[in-house]
Design a protein around this motif. Structure first.
Motif, PDB file in Angstrom:
ATOM      1  N   GLN A  47     -34.320  23.576 -68.544  1.00  0.00           N
ATOM      2  CA  GLN A  47     -33.066  24.260 -68.859  1.00  0.00           C
ATOM      3  C   GLN A  47     -33.344  25.372 -69.857  1.00  0.00           C
ATOM      4  OE1 GLN A  47     -29.696  22.894 -71.690  1.00  0.00           O
ATOM      5  NE2 GLN A  47     -29.022  22.100 -69.692  1.00  0.00           N
ATOM      6  N   THR A  48     -32.687  26.507 -69.676  1.00  0.00           N
ATOM      7  CA  THR A  48     -32.813  27.607 -70.624  1.00  0.00           C
ATOM      8  C   THR A  48     -31.442  28.226 -70.850  1.00  0.00           C
ATOM      9  OG1 THR A  48     -33.930  29.709 -71.121  1.00  0.00           O
ATOM     10  CG2 THR A  48     -33.301  29.332 -68.833  1.00  0.00           C
ATOM     11  N   THR A  49     -31.260  28.802 -72.049  1.00  0.00           N
ATOM     12  CA  THR A  49     -30.048  29.553 -72.346  1.00  0.00           C
ATOM     13  C   THR A  49     -30.332  31.045 -72.378  1.00  0.00           C
ATOM     14  OG1 THR A  49     -30.451  29.291 -74.725  1.00  0.00           O
ATOM     15  CG2 THR A  49     -29.054  27.640 -73.660  1.00  0.00           C
ATOM     16  N   ASP A  50     -31.564  31.408 -72.084  1.00  0.00           N
ATOM     17  CA  ASP A  50     -31.997  32.801 -72.102  1.00  0.00           C
ATOM     18  C   ASP A  50     -31.819  33.398 -70.702  1.00  0.00           C
ATOM     19  OD1 ASP A  50     -33.692  35.156 -71.890  1.00  0.00           O
ATOM     20  OD2 ASP A  50     -34.576  34.577 -73.790  1.00  0.00           O
ATOM     21  N   TYR A  51     -30.938  34.375 -70.577  1.00  0.00           N
ATOM     22  CA  TYR A  51     -30.630  34.977 -69.285  1.00  0.00           C
ATOM     23  C   TYR A  51     -31.860  35.622 -68.657  1.00  0.00           C
ATOM     24  CZ  TYR A  51     -28.153  37.846 -65.805  1.00  0.00           C
ATOM     25  OH  TYR A  51     -27.723  38.434 -64.645  1.00  0.00           O
ATOM     26  N   ASP A  52     -32.645  36.333 -69.448  1.00  0.00           N
ATOM     27  CA  ASP A  52     -33.838  36.998 -68.920  1.00  0.00           C
ATOM     28  C   ASP A  52     -34.862  35.980 -68.435  1.00  0.00           C
ATOM     29  OD1 ASP A  52     -32.818  39.529 -69.419  1.00  0.00           O
ATOM     30  OD2 ASP A  52     -33.650  39.610 -71.442  1.00  0.00           O
ATOM     31  N   CYS A  84     -19.570  31.767 -69.986  1.00  0.00           N
ATOM     32  CA  CYS A  84     -19.361  30.368 -70.367  1.00  0.00           C
ATOM     33  C   CYS A  84     -18.807  30.309 -71.787  1.00  0.00           C
ATOM     34  CB  CYS A  84     -20.670  29.584 -70.296  1.00  0.00           C
ATOM     35  SG  CYS A  84     -21.466  29.600 -68.674  1.00  0.00           S
ATOM     36  N   ARG A  85     -17.774  29.519 -71.970  1.00  0.00           N
ATOM     37  CA  ARG A  85     -17.106  29.432 -73.265  1.00  0.00           C
ATOM     38  C   ARG A  85     -18.063  29.053 -74.384  1.00  0.00           C
ATOM     39  NH1 ARG A  85     -14.587  24.907 -75.463  1.00  0.00           N
ATOM     40  NH2 ARG A  85     -14.849  23.855 -73.454  1.00  0.00           N
ATOM     41  N   GLY A  86     -18.963  28.112 -74.110  1.00  0.00           N
ATOM     42  CA  GLY A  86     -19.911  27.672 -75.134  1.00  0.00           C
ATOM     43  C   GLY A  86     -21.301  28.251 -74.945  1.00  0.00           C
ATOM     44  N   GLY A  87     -21.419  29.270 -74.065  1.00  0.00           N
ATOM     45  CA  GLY A  87     -22.732  29.796 -73.709  1.00  0.00           C
ATOM     46  C   GLY A  87     -23.220  29.113 -72.442  1.00  0.00           C
ATOM     47  N   CYS A  88     -23.990  29.849 -71.651  1.00  0.00           N
ATOM     48  CA  CYS A  88     -24.446  29.320 -70.358  1.00  0.00           C
ATOM     49  C   CYS A  88     -25.821  28.674 -70.458  1.00  0.00           C
ATOM     50  CB  CYS A  88     -24.511  30.440 -69.317  1.00  0.00           C
ATOM     51  SG  CYS A  88     -22.901  31.042 -68.765  1.00  0.00           S
ATOM     52  N   ALA A  89     -25.972  27.571 -69.760  1.00  0.00           N
ATOM     53  CA  ALA A  89     -27.282  26.940 -69.568  1.00  0.00           C
ATOM     54  C   ALA A  89     -27.676  27.138 -68.114  1.00  0.00           C
ATOM     55  CB  ALA A  89     -27.227  25.455 -69.904  1.00  0.00           C
ATOM     56  N   TYR A  90     -28.951  27.476 -67.881  1.00  0.00           N
ATOM     57  CA  TYR A  90     -29.458  27.754 -66.543  1.00  0.00           C
ATOM     58  C   TYR A  90     -30.526  26.726 -66.180  1.00  0.00           C
ATOM     59  CZ  TYR A  90     -27.335  32.258 -67.707  1.00  0.00           C
ATOM     60  OH  TYR A  90     -26.468  33.251 -68.096  1.00  0.00           O
ATOM     61  N   GLU A  91     -30.376  26.133 -64.981  1.00  0.00           N
ATOM     62  CA  GLU A  91     -31.316  25.117 -64.523  1.00  0.00           C
ATOM     63  C   GLU A  91     -31.745  25.410 -63.091  1.00  0.00           C
ATOM     64  OE1 GLU A  91     -29.353  21.388 -64.849  1.00  0.00           O
ATOM     65  OE2 GLU A  91     -29.018  21.544 -67.018  1.00  0.00           O
ATOM     66  N   PRO A  92     -33.000  25.131 -62.724  1.00  0.00           N
ATOM     67  CA  PRO A  92     -33.428  25.310 -61.323  1.00  0.00           C
ATOM     68  C   PRO A  92     -32.623  24.405 -60.391  1.00  0.00           C
ATOM     69  CG  PRO A  92     -35.321  25.018 -62.766  1.00  0.00           C
ATOM     70  CD  PRO A  92     -34.114  24.697 -63.586  1.00  0.00           C
ATOM     71  N   LYS A  93     -32.306  24.934 -59.218  1.00  0.00           N
ATOM     72  CA  LYS A  93     -31.623  24.143 -58.186  1.00  0.00           C
ATOM     73  C   LYS A  93     -32.681  23.662 -57.199  1.00  0.00           C
ATOM     74  CE  LYS A  93     -27.862  24.184 -54.808  1.00  0.00           C
ATOM     75  NZ  LYS A  93     -28.650  23.336 -53.874  1.00  0.00           N
TER      76      LYS A  93
END
Length: 331
Positions: free
Chosen positions: A158-163, A23-32
């Motif tokens: 939401q988290t930006t931490d991949y782990d 992701c250009r600005g860093g990825c955000a991860y959210e539950p689906k």
């Protein structure tokens, strides 16, 4: 002020979870979440809920309309309507479907099984259209708008931490999470631009019927035996490849059902999840002697997979009695 129809961002499926550098600005991860995606549009005098396919939903969720009406006029949220079943300890998609068929019992259904709206984006606030702002700014404004809101209106984690996102895949799955949605923190709100990574596993089911013809099947109807040895319908596959069609056709010819079959003929459209298509589906009954290896996601409820399975192969080395017995709960 945004008003329906509103084009909601679509997420493209990916086979692996994208790392932050994608992701250009860093990825955000959210539950689906396993619910109904919709936009909530709040004006000074009304609340509109619009599905991803532009259908109005507000009439089915009077409980959510009450909570949403307290937000400032002009607010437009993108989110998911869910029903969390405290008895099962997870979301219940069936509870959402009951809202559509409840009829005069809808007020009672809403009181007995209240829904929640999980918001993950803010498209418009009381003052302006926010879709050209980067996600990180829209998220900050979303948190401000829903600060102090009732528990029925929630903000999606939401988290930006991949782990941490990888840990969420395991932690949220029992609650009804299908996977993760990945978004660019610098991304603007557009029709496309998100990714979705679904939790998928391989499993086995019994081939109980074929859509199409015996010589050229287009899809497989799947079943499992219950503890009384009755064949229960559990789902269906997506379109078969040509080699898969040939393999199944050769084997199914040997086990075509000539007598009693426990499923109705034709198959009710609702069994296939075709609530927008009322026509039942004719099929070729097959004696429950062949086992299919399939790829499925986490959307299993009331004894069926709600989404299409992907057929991998016929397990000629397995007997139907070796397949996990049918259960109304998670397999």
């Amino acid at each position: 002020m945004l008003r329906p129809p509103i084009e909601l961002t679509r997420a493209a499926g990916v086979p692996e979870l994208p790392p932050p550098r994608m992701c250009r600005g860093g990825c955000a991860y959210e539950p689906k979440w396993d619910g109904w995606r919709c936009a909530a549009v709040v004006t000074s005098g009304s609340v509109m809920l619009q599905s991803r396919s532009f259908k109005p939903l507000a009439a089915y969720f009077p409980d959510l309309v009450v909570h949403l009406s307290a937000l400032p006029g002009g607010t437009v949220l993108d989110g998911e309507v869910i029903r969390f079943d405290p008895t099962a300890g997870r979301t219940s998609f069936a509870a959402l479907q009951r809202r559509v068929t409840a009829g005069r019992a809808l007020p009672r259904e809403a009181r007995a099984r209240p829904a929640s709206f999980v918001a993950f984006d803010l498209l418009h606030d009381a003052n302006a259209d926010l879709r050209d702002l980067p996600l990180v700014q829209r998220r900050a404004r979303l948190e401000a708008v829903l600060a102090g809101a009732p528990t029925a209106l929630q903000i999606c984690p939401q988290t930006t931490d991949y782990d941490e996102a990888l840990l969420w895949l395991e932690a949220y799955a029992p609650l009804g999470c299908e996977g993760l949605v990945v978004k660019d923190l610098a991304g603007r709100y557009r029709r496309t631009g998100w990714w979705k990574y679904k939790i998928r596993t391989t499993d086995e089911a019994i081939i109980g019927g074929l859509v199409g013809t015996l010589a050229s099947p287009s899809a497989v109807l799947l079943g499992r035996l219950d503890y009384q040895h009755r064949l229960r319908y559990v789902g269906h596959t997506g379109p078969l490849t040509v080699p898969q069609q040939q393999e199944i056709a050769e084997l199914a010819t040997l086990v075509e059902s000539q007598g009693y079959h426990p499923w109705p003929q034709p198959l009710p459209a609702a069994w296939l999840g075709r609530f927008d298509r009322a026509d039942p589906v004719p099929y070729v009954p097959v004696a429950p002697l062949l086992v299919a290896e399939i790829v499925v996601d986490q959307a299993y409820e009331s004894g069926r997979w709600r989404h299409q399975a992907r057929h991998l192969r016929v397990r000629t080395d397995m007997h139907p009695s070796e397949v996990t017995p049918w259960s109304p709960d998670e397999p």
